[in-house]
Design a protein around this motif. Structure first.
Motif, mmCIF file in Angstrom:
data_model
loop_
_atom_site.group_PDB
_atom_site.id
_atom_site.type_symbol
_atom_site.label_atom_id
_atom_site.label_comp_id
_atom_site.label_asym_id
_atom_site.label_seq_id
_atom_site.Cartn_x
_atom_site.Cartn_y
_atom_site.Cartn_z
ATOM 1 N N GLU A 120 -0.475 -4.000 -11.294
ATOM 2 C CA GLU A 120 0.202 -5.259 -10.982
ATOM 3 C C GLU A 120 0.978 -5.163 -9.662
ATOM 4 O OE1 GLU A 120 2.447 -6.029 -14.545
ATOM 5 O OE2 GLU A 120 0.676 -6.713 -15.634
ATOM 6 N N VAL A 121 1.610 -4.020 -9.416
ATOM 7 C CA VAL A 121 2.343 -3.821 -8.160
ATOM 8 C C VAL A 121 1.365 -3.817 -6.984
ATOM 9 C CG1 VAL A 121 3.702 -2.148 -6.817
ATOM 10 C CG2 VAL A 121 4.318 -2.640 -9.191
ATOM 11 N N GLU A 141 8.237 0.491 -4.484
ATOM 12 C CA GLU A 141 8.473 -0.161 -5.778
ATOM 13 C C GLU A 141 8.182 0.769 -6.946
ATOM 14 O OE1 GLU A 141 7.371 -4.219 -8.194
ATOM 15 O OE2 GLU A 141 7.350 -4.230 -6.007
ATOM 16 N N ASN A 197 1.267 -1.535 -15.033
ATOM 17 C CA ASN A 197 2.329 -1.927 -14.105
ATOM 18 C C ASN A 197 1.977 -1.547 -12.667
ATOM 19 O OD1 ASN A 197 3.771 -2.927 -16.269
ATOM 20 N ND2 ASN A 197 5.050 -1.107 -16.475
ATOM 21 N N GLU A 203 -1.564 -5.258 -6.774
ATOM 22 C CA GLU A 203 -2.041 -6.630 -6.567
ATOM 23 C C GLU A 203 -0.966 -7.493 -5.895
ATOM 24 O OE1 GLU A 203 -5.345 -7.338 -10.018
ATOM 25 O OE2 GLU A 203 -3.245 -7.420 -10.631
ATOM 26 N N LYS A 204 0.285 -7.278 -6.279
ATOM 27 C CA LYS A 204 1.404 -8.028 -5.697
ATOM 28 C C LYS A 204 1.453 -7.882 -4.175
ATOM 29 C CE LYS A 204 6.487 -7.833 -5.832
ATOM 30 N NZ LYS A 204 7.632 -7.229 -6.552
ATOM 31 N N TYR A 205 1.088 -6.691 -3.679
ATOM 32 C CA TYR A 205 1.159 -6.432 -2.250
ATOM 33 C C TYR A 205 -0.189 -6.575 -1.532
ATOM 34 C CZ TYR A 205 5.931 -5.098 -3.082
ATOM 35 O OH TYR A 205 7.256 -5.129 -3.432
ATOM 36 N N LYS A 259 5.108 -0.187 0.746
ATOM 37 C CA LYS A 259 5.628 -1.170 -0.208
ATOM 38 C C LYS A 259 5.326 -0.774 -1.645
ATOM 39 C CE LYS A 259 5.450 -5.191 2.854
ATOM 40 N NZ LYS A 259 4.792 -6.475 3.132
#
Length: 87
Positions: A17-18, A55, A14, A20-22, A51
């Motif tokens: 993934e966070v 999260e 997770n 990579e999201k940013y 960021k």
């Protein structure tokens, strides 16, 4: 197979993934974890760090920090003993 997947836990997956999201790229896990890492462009450190931390803190107790790469590599020095110190 022993690890049970690419990363050591669901929480690690997770986190990746966070990141990579940013916009973090070159993400990975240090050995068997729990440290995770990623590469970001210079000048984006504070924004991305804030960021990602914002999260992640909602679901896990994580630390997010930025550091510079050490592009010097390993250094080896040979220190010769004086002959009289060997006996």
């Amino acid at each position: 197979q022993i690890q049970g997947g690419t990363y050591y836990s669901t929480a690690a997956t997770n986190c990746i993934e966070v990141m990579e999201k940013y916009g973090v790229y070159g993400v990975g896990q240090s050995s068997w974890g729990p440290a995770l890492y990623g590469v970001i462009r210079k000048g984006e450190e504070k924004t991305i760090q804030a960021k990602v931390f914002s999260e992640l803190k909602q679901s896990i107790d994580a630390q997010v920090f930025v550091t510079k790469a050490n592009n010097k590599g390993a250094q080896i020095r040979l220190i010769k003993e004086k002959e009289e110190n060997r006996n």
